[in-house]
Design a protein around this motif. Structure first.
Motif, PDB file in Angstrom:
ATOM      1  N   SER A  24       0.841  -1.202   0.000  1.00  0.00           N
ATOM      2  CA  SER A  24       0.000   0.000   0.000  1.00  0.00           C
ATOM      3  C   SER A  24       0.871   1.244   0.000  1.00  0.00           C
ATOM      4  CB  SER A  24      -0.919   0.003   1.235  1.00  0.00           C
ATOM      5  OG  SER A  24      -0.173  -0.166   2.420  1.00  0.00           O
ATOM      6  N   LEU A  25       0.276   2.351  -0.407  1.00  0.00           N
ATOM      7  CA  LEU A  25       0.939   3.662  -0.392  1.00  0.00           C
ATOM      8  C   LEU A  25       0.241   4.547   0.628  1.00  0.00           C
ATOM      9  CD1 LEU A  25       1.303   4.243  -4.241  1.00  0.00           C
ATOM     10  CD2 LEU A  25       3.043   3.389  -2.643  1.00  0.00           C
ATOM     11  N   HIS A  26       1.015   5.367   1.341  1.00  0.00           N
ATOM     12  CA  HIS A  26       0.461   6.193   2.412  1.00  0.00           C
ATOM     13  C   HIS A  26       0.955   7.633   2.296  1.00  0.00           C
ATOM     14  CE1 HIS A  26      -1.132   2.665   4.546  1.00  0.00           C
ATOM     15  NE2 HIS A  26      -0.109   2.068   3.965  1.00  0.00           N
ATOM     16  N   THR A  27       0.102   8.562   2.694  1.00  0.00           N
ATOM     17  CA  THR A  27       0.417   9.988   2.611  1.00  0.00           C
ATOM     18  C   THR A  27       1.016  10.533   3.906  1.00  0.00           C
ATOM     19  OG1 THR A  27      -1.824  10.581   3.281  1.00  0.00           O
ATOM     20  CG2 THR A  27      -1.395  10.370   0.897  1.00  0.00           C
TER      21      THR A  27
ATOM     22  N   GLU B  61       2.864   2.347  14.237  1.00  0.00           N
ATOM     23  CA  GLU B  61       2.681   0.978  14.692  1.00  0.00           C
ATOM     24  C   GLU B  61       1.243   0.638  15.055  1.00  0.00           C
ATOM     25  OE1 GLU B  61       5.523  -0.055  17.683  1.00  0.00           O
ATOM     26  OE2 GLU B  61       7.204   0.518  16.423  1.00  0.00           O
ATOM     27  N   THR B  62       0.399   1.627  15.282  1.00  0.00           N
ATOM     28  CA  THR B  62      -0.989   1.366  15.639  1.00  0.00           C
ATOM     29  C   THR B  62      -1.928   1.456  14.433  1.00  0.00           C
ATOM     30  OG1 THR B  62      -1.321   3.686  16.223  1.00  0.00           O
ATOM     31  CG2 THR B  62      -0.676   2.175  17.998  1.00  0.00           C
ATOM     32  N   GLY B  63      -1.404   1.783  13.263  1.00  0.00           N
ATOM     33  CA  GLY B  63      -2.236   1.958  12.080  1.00  0.00           C
ATOM     34  C   GLY B  63      -2.656   0.648  11.450  1.00  0.00           C
ATOM     35  N   ASP B  64      -3.638   0.738  10.555  1.00  0.00           N
ATOM     36  CA  ASP B  64      -4.018  -0.395   9.725  1.00  0.00           C
ATOM     37  C   ASP B  64      -3.754  -0.010   8.278  1.00  0.00           C
ATOM     38  OD1 ASP B  64      -6.309   0.982   8.648  1.00  0.00           O
ATOM     39  OD2 ASP B  64      -7.497   0.348  10.363  1.00  0.00           O
ATOM     40  N   GLN B  65      -4.180  -0.838   7.344  1.00  0.00           N
ATOM     41  CA  GLN B  65      -3.857  -0.555   5.946  1.00  0.00           C
ATOM     42  C   GLN B  65      -4.532   0.699   5.404  1.00  0.00           C
ATOM     43  OE1 GLN B  65      -4.443  -4.875   4.754  1.00  0.00           O
ATOM     44  NE2 GLN B  65      -3.009  -4.181   3.208  1.00  0.00           N
ATOM     45  N   THR B  66      -5.593   1.170   6.021  1.00  0.00           N
ATOM     46  CA  THR B  66      -6.269   2.370   5.533  1.00  0.00           C
ATOM     47  C   THR B  66      -5.741   3.656   6.166  1.00  0.00           C
ATOM     48  OG1 THR B  66      -8.005   2.217   7.206  1.00  0.00           O
ATOM     49  CG2 THR B  66      -8.412   1.098   5.108  1.00  0.00           C
ATOM     50  N   THR B  67      -4.876   3.546   7.175  1.00  0.00           N
ATOM     51  CA  THR B  67      -4.363   4.732   7.867  1.00  0.00           C
ATOM     52  C   THR B  67      -3.548   5.590   6.899  1.00  0.00           C
ATOM     53  OG1 THR B  67      -4.280   3.507   9.949  1.00  0.00           O
ATOM     54  CG2 THR B  67      -3.010   5.547   9.827  1.00  0.00           C
TER      55      THR B  67
ATOM     56  N   PHE C 101       5.184   3.515   2.543  1.00  0.00           N
ATOM     57  CA  PHE C 101       4.600   2.317   1.969  1.00  0.00           C
ATOM     58  C   PHE C 101       4.232   1.369   3.110  1.00  0.00           C
ATOM     59  CE2 PHE C 101       8.972   1.085   2.625  1.00  0.00           C
ATOM     60  CZ  PHE C 101       8.890  -0.241   3.024  1.00  0.00           C
ATOM     61  N   GLY C 102       3.369   0.413   2.821  1.00  0.00           N
ATOM     62  CA  GLY C 102       2.988  -0.580   3.816  1.00  0.00           C
ATOM     63  C   GLY C 102       2.967  -1.969   3.209  1.00  0.00           C
TER      64      GLY C 102
ATOM     65  N   ALA D 284      -9.734  -2.221   5.952  1.00  0.00           N
ATOM     66  CA  ALA D 284      -8.783  -2.010   7.056  1.00  0.00           C
ATOM     67  C   ALA D 284      -8.107  -3.306   7.472  1.00  0.00           C
ATOM     68  CB  ALA D 284      -9.490  -1.371   8.247  1.00  0.00           C
ATOM     69  N   GLY D 285      -7.302  -3.868   6.586  1.00  0.00           N
ATOM     70  CA  GLY D 285      -6.582  -5.089   6.907  1.00  0.00           C
ATOM     71  C   GLY D 285      -5.429  -4.824   7.854  1.00  0.00           C
ATOM     72  N   ASN D 286      -4.760  -5.896   8.240  1.00  0.00           N
ATOM     73  CA  ASN D 286      -3.609  -5.784   9.131  1.00  0.00           C
ATOM     74  C   ASN D 286      -2.421  -5.181   8.395  1.00  0.00           C
ATOM     75  OD1 ASN D 286      -4.736  -7.132  11.459  1.00  0.00           O
ATOM     76  ND2 ASN D 286      -4.668  -8.985  10.218  1.00  0.00           N
TER      77      ASN D 286
END
Length: 146
Positions: A42-45, A50-56, A104-105, A113-115
């Motif tokens: 995944s790509l993140h802005t 450490e507490t986020g999920d894939q949609t964070t 990135f994730g 909201a996956g792991n």
């Protein structure tokens, strides 16, 4: 406390290449999955932390979607405490909207909201606007446990 390079390579091979890691616990060690599956990149802005999920703070340009990479030696290589992608990872080209990607994730789900298992910062941010196709060249996405 710090892990040795041998342990880091063993864990990374187990996680990314689905390779068995012998002699952990007993001679059979930690076993790879019978069905290896995939990870979703995944790509993140912003930093999902450490507490986020894939949609964070996930990128949201149209038609952004996560990209699957096989948990195998066809998808990843492990050496010197680093797992890196064996082939390019190419996201959909931006048709509308925009996202400035900074992280990135590596996660479990194709959507929702996956792991989020691992995340990292990009070497430089990428402004994704119409016509831009985000990608990681083969060997460019490096994951380590240090």
């Amino acid at each position: 406390m710090s892990a040795t390079n041998v342990f880091e390579n063993g864990l990374l091979s187990l996680i990314f290449e689905n390779a068995n890691y012998a002699n952990v616990g007993d001679a059979t060690g930690l076993r790879g999955s019978s069905t290896a599956g995939v990870f979703y990149i995944s790509l993140h802005t912003a930093n999902p932390n450490e507490t986020g999920d894939q949609t964070t703070s996930e990128a949201n340009y149209t038609p952004y979607a996560r990209v699957s990479v096989a948990r195998s030696t066809a998808g990843w290589s492990v050496a010197s405490g680093v797992a890196d992608n064996d082939a390019s990872i190419t996201f959909a080209a931006c048709a509308s909207g925009s996202s400035t990607v900074t992280h990135f994730g590596v996660g479990s789900d194709a959507s929702a909201a996956g792991n989020l298992f691992l995340w990292g910062a990009l070497g430089a941010s990428l402004a994704v606007t119409a016509g831009i196709t985000p990608s990681f060249a083969a060997g460019a996405l490096d994951v380590s446990l240090d």
